[in-house]
Design a protein around this motif. Structure first.
Motif, PDB file in Angstrom:
ATOM      1  N   ALA A   1       0.827  -1.207   0.000  1.00  0.00           N
ATOM      2  CA  ALA A   1       0.000   0.000   0.000  1.00  0.00           C
ATOM      3  C   ALA A   1       0.865   1.262   0.000  1.00  0.00           C
ATOM      4  CB  ALA A   1      -0.930  -0.012   1.213  1.00  0.00           C
ATOM      5  N   SER A   2       1.959   1.250   0.758  1.00  0.00           N
ATOM      6  CA  SER A   2       2.855   2.413   0.798  1.00  0.00           C
ATOM      7  C   SER A   2       3.520   2.635  -0.557  1.00  0.00           C
ATOM      8  CB  SER A   2       3.919   2.203   1.874  1.00  0.00           C
ATOM      9  OG  SER A   2       3.336   2.066   3.150  1.00  0.00           O
ATOM     10  N   ILE A   3       3.935   1.563  -1.205  1.00  0.00           N
ATOM     11  CA  ILE A   3       4.580   1.686  -2.520  1.00  0.00           C
ATOM     12  C   ILE A   3       3.599   2.245  -3.550  1.00  0.00           C
ATOM     13  CG2 ILE A   3       5.606   0.386  -4.416  1.00  0.00           C
ATOM     14  CD1 ILE A   3       6.810  -1.484  -2.348  1.00  0.00           C
ATOM     15  N   LEU A   4       2.385   1.729  -3.541  1.00  0.00           N
ATOM     16  CA  LEU A   4       1.386   2.209  -4.494  1.00  0.00           C
ATOM     17  C   LEU A   4       1.039   3.668  -4.247  1.00  0.00           C
ATOM     18  CD1 LEU A   4      -1.046  -0.868  -4.704  1.00  0.00           C
ATOM     19  CD2 LEU A   4       0.698  -0.167  -6.346  1.00  0.00           C
ATOM     20  N   MET A   5       0.973   4.054  -2.978  1.00  0.00           N
ATOM     21  CA  MET A   5       0.699   5.461  -2.668  1.00  0.00           C
ATOM     22  C   MET A   5       1.827   6.362  -3.135  1.00  0.00           C
ATOM     23  SD  MET A   5      -2.254   6.027  -1.110  1.00  0.00           S
ATOM     24  CE  MET A   5      -1.979   7.480  -0.107  1.00  0.00           C
ATOM     25  N   SER A   6       3.062   5.910  -2.945  1.00  0.00           N
ATOM     26  CA  SER A   6       4.206   6.728  -3.367  1.00  0.00           C
ATOM     27  C   SER A   6       4.293   6.849  -4.883  1.00  0.00           C
ATOM     28  CB  SER A   6       5.501   6.132  -2.819  1.00  0.00           C
ATOM     29  OG  SER A   6       5.716   4.832  -3.336  1.00  0.00           O
ATOM     30  N   LEU A   7       3.815   5.837  -5.599  1.00  0.00           N
ATOM     31  CA  LEU A   7       3.822   5.880  -7.061  1.00  0.00           C
ATOM     32  C   LEU A   7       2.591   6.577  -7.629  1.00  0.00           C
ATOM     33  CD1 LEU A   7       5.113   2.264  -7.882  1.00  0.00           C
ATOM     34  CD2 LEU A   7       6.402   4.409  -7.938  1.00  0.00           C
TER      35      LEU A   7
ATOM     36  N   MET B   1      -0.466   5.429  -7.602  1.00  0.00           N
ATOM     37  CA  MET B   1      -1.438   4.494  -8.168  1.00  0.00           C
ATOM     38  C   MET B   1      -2.604   4.322  -7.198  1.00  0.00           C
ATOM     39  SD  MET B   1       1.099   1.613  -9.759  1.00  0.00           S
ATOM     40  CE  MET B   1       2.297   2.027 -11.028  1.00  0.00           C
ATOM     41  N   MET B   2      -3.419   5.355  -7.106  1.00  0.00           N
ATOM     42  CA  MET B   2      -4.522   5.349  -6.156  1.00  0.00           C
ATOM     43  C   MET B   2      -5.614   4.364  -6.551  1.00  0.00           C
ATOM     44  SD  MET B   2      -3.535   7.643  -3.991  1.00  0.00           S
ATOM     45  CE  MET B   2      -2.580   9.148  -3.788  1.00  0.00           C
ATOM     46  N   MET B   3      -5.807   4.144  -7.836  1.00  0.00           N
ATOM     47  CA  MET B   3      -6.922   3.328  -8.300  1.00  0.00           C
ATOM     48  C   MET B   3      -6.618   1.844  -8.286  1.00  0.00           C
ATOM     49  SD  MET B   3      -8.979   5.754  -8.759  1.00  0.00           S
ATOM     50  CE  MET B   3     -10.322   4.789  -9.435  1.00  0.00           C
ATOM     51  N   LEU B   4      -5.385   1.464  -8.041  1.00  0.00           N
ATOM     52  CA  LEU B   4      -5.010   0.044  -8.036  1.00  0.00           C
ATOM     53  C   LEU B   4      -5.165  -0.516  -6.628  1.00  0.00           C
ATOM     54  CD1 LEU B   4      -3.959  -2.247  -9.802  1.00  0.00           C
ATOM     55  CD2 LEU B   4      -1.636  -1.556  -9.200  1.00  0.00           C
ATOM     56  N   SER B   5      -5.872  -1.600  -6.512  1.00  0.00           N
ATOM     57  CA  SER B   5      -6.158  -2.188  -5.204  1.00  0.00           C
ATOM     58  C   SER B   5      -4.890  -2.788  -4.595  1.00  0.00           C
ATOM     59  CB  SER B   5      -7.225  -3.281  -5.335  1.00  0.00           C
ATOM     60  OG  SER B   5      -7.386  -3.964  -4.110  1.00  0.00           O
ATOM     61  N   PRO B   6      -4.514  -2.351  -3.391  1.00  0.00           N
ATOM     62  CA  PRO B   6      -3.338  -2.943  -2.741  1.00  0.00           C
ATOM     63  C   PRO B   6      -3.516  -4.431  -2.451  1.00  0.00           C
ATOM     64  CG  PRO B   6      -3.947  -0.866  -1.692  1.00  0.00           C
ATOM     65  CD  PRO B   6      -5.063  -1.221  -2.617  1.00  0.00           C
ATOM     66  N   MET B   7      -4.737  -4.856  -2.159  1.00  0.00           N
ATOM     67  CA  MET B   7      -4.975  -6.268  -1.876  1.00  0.00           C
ATOM     68  C   MET B   7      -4.705  -7.126  -3.098  1.00  0.00           C
ATOM     69  SD  MET B   7      -8.437  -6.127   0.466  1.00  0.00           S
ATOM     70  CE  MET B   7      -8.427  -7.908   0.566  1.00  0.00           C
ATOM     71  N   LEU B   8      -5.078  -6.618  -4.264  1.00  0.00           N
ATOM     72  CA  LEU B   8      -4.860  -7.372  -5.496  1.00  0.00           C
ATOM     73  C   LEU B   8      -3.375  -7.506  -5.795  1.00  0.00           C
ATOM     74  CD1 LEU B   8      -6.133  -8.732  -7.968  1.00  0.00           C
ATOM     75  CD2 LEU B   8      -6.142  -6.492  -9.088  1.00  0.00           C
ATOM     76  N   VAL B   9      -2.610  -6.455  -5.565  1.00  0.00           N
ATOM     77  CA  VAL B   9      -1.170  -6.499  -5.835  1.00  0.00           C
ATOM     78  C   VAL B   9      -0.443  -7.332  -4.781  1.00  0.00           C
ATOM     79  CG1 VAL B   9       0.898  -5.082  -6.119  1.00  0.00           C
ATOM     80  CG2 VAL B   9      -1.304  -4.241  -6.957  1.00  0.00           C
ATOM     81  N   ALA B  10      -0.914  -7.260  -3.544  1.00  0.00           N
ATOM     82  CA  ALA B  10      -0.237  -7.969  -2.461  1.00  0.00           C
ATOM     83  C   ALA B  10      -0.487  -9.471  -2.490  1.00  0.00           C
ATOM     84  CB  ALA B  10      -0.682  -7.405  -1.114  1.00  0.00           C
ATOM     85  N   LEU B  11      -1.572  -9.909  -3.135  1.00  0.00           N
ATOM     86  CA  LEU B  11      -1.921 -11.328  -3.109  1.00  0.00           C
ATOM     87  C   LEU B  11      -0.826 -12.229  -3.659  1.00  0.00           C
ATOM     88  CD1 LEU B  11      -3.928 -13.553  -2.534  1.00  0.00           C
ATOM     89  CD2 LEU B  11      -5.041 -13.057  -4.729  1.00  0.00           C
ATOM     90  N   PRO B  12      -0.263 -11.979  -4.824  1.00  0.00           N
ATOM     91  CA  PRO B  12       0.802 -12.882  -5.297  1.00  0.00           C
ATOM     92  C   PRO B  12       2.023 -12.899  -4.392  1.00  0.00           C
ATOM     93  CG  PRO B  12       0.613 -10.947  -6.714  1.00  0.00           C
ATOM     94  CD  PRO B  12      -0.572 -10.943  -5.830  1.00  0.00           C
TER      95      PRO B  12
END
Length: 258
Positions: free
Chosen positions: A214-220, A222-233
């Motif tokens: 979530a921190s990486i996505l916020m820094s980039l 990418m507000m619209m990308l779900s952190p749960m979806l990225v973190a799952l793999p």
């Protein structure tokens, strides 16, 4: 005397006793000329007594109705299924593994944990009773004592003392003195506490992964990308690399004193 009655008030054994008591009652009633078809009996040429099929089904259904409570209340099933459910939620895999798979894992792992206790009950209570060496009451008391020993050694002292105090009992001199009316709620409460403690420890590493992603996505941005979806793999990769299933199941089994 009250302590002995409390031991025998355990739901499973009471139902079994009632199932056995109905049969002789039916025999007497039928011999006295009663008119209940469900309690009819027949005596063969060799003197063997056969009871009606309806009575056998009644006794069988009486025992089957308490099997879920027996499985949940006096075995390791509760702790195992709660930990597995929390683990699935921590992984964020929704319904994977499905409920049927989790129940199967919990059921077979319960059999593994309880196997020494069940074997001890069979060797020291059921087998002698079937061989005619023990009367029914002695066999039931022996089986209840063996099961009680497993429950006591796997129950936290704090929970046991709390329910004993609420029941107005003094500290027990030995494990055999703990009545089921105190032991069962203490065991269930202890299982819930232990299961949530294990679940908390399992949740932490996956929570860290969620925070990092979530921190990486916020820094980039990418507000619209779900952190749960990225973190799952990444969660799945971590879980596979550490052999998570074997570690989790082995750890749960090792928490029990057998």
């Amino acid at each position: 005397m009250n302590r002995v009655l409390s031991q025998r008030s355990f739901l499973f054994w009471i139902c079994v006793i009632l199932a056995f008591c109905i049969v002789p009652f039916g025999s007497v009633y039928a011999q006295d000329g009663g008119g209940l078809p469900a309690l009819n009996i027949s005596t063969g040429a060799d003197g063997e007594t056969t009871y009606s099929l309806s009575l056998q089904i009644l006794a069988l259904m009486t025992v089957l109705t308490i099997l879920p409570s027996f499985l949940l209340g006096v075995t390791a099933f509760t702790r195992i299924i709660i930990v597995l459910s929390i683990l699935r939620q921590a992984l964020g895999t929704q319904q994977t593994p499905p409920n049927q798979v989790l129940l199967s894992i919990a059921l077979f792992l319960t059999f593994y944990v309880m196997a020494p206790t069940f074997e001890d009950i069979y060797n020291n209570a059921i087998s002698p009773y079937l061989a005619g060496d023990l009367p029914p009451v002695a066999a039931i008391e022996g089986a209840a004592g063996i099961l009680s020993e497993f429950l006591v050694v796997n129950t936290r002292e704090a929970e046991l003392a709390m329910f004993a105090e609420m029941a107005g009992d003094e500290p027990y001199a030995s494990n055999e003195d703990v009545p089921y009316t105190v032991l069962l709620p203490a065991f269930i409460t202890s299982e819930l506490k232990t299961a949530f403690q294990i679940g908390f420890l399992l949740f932490l590493p996956f929570l860290v992964i969620d925070l990092v992603i979530a921190s990486i996505l916020m820094s980039l941005g990418m507000m619209m990308l779900s952190p749960m979806l990225v973190a799952l793999p990444f969660k799945l990769l971590l879980f596979v690399l550490v052999d998570g299933w074997a570690m989790t199941i082995g750890s749960i089994a090792s928490t029990y004193v057998i």
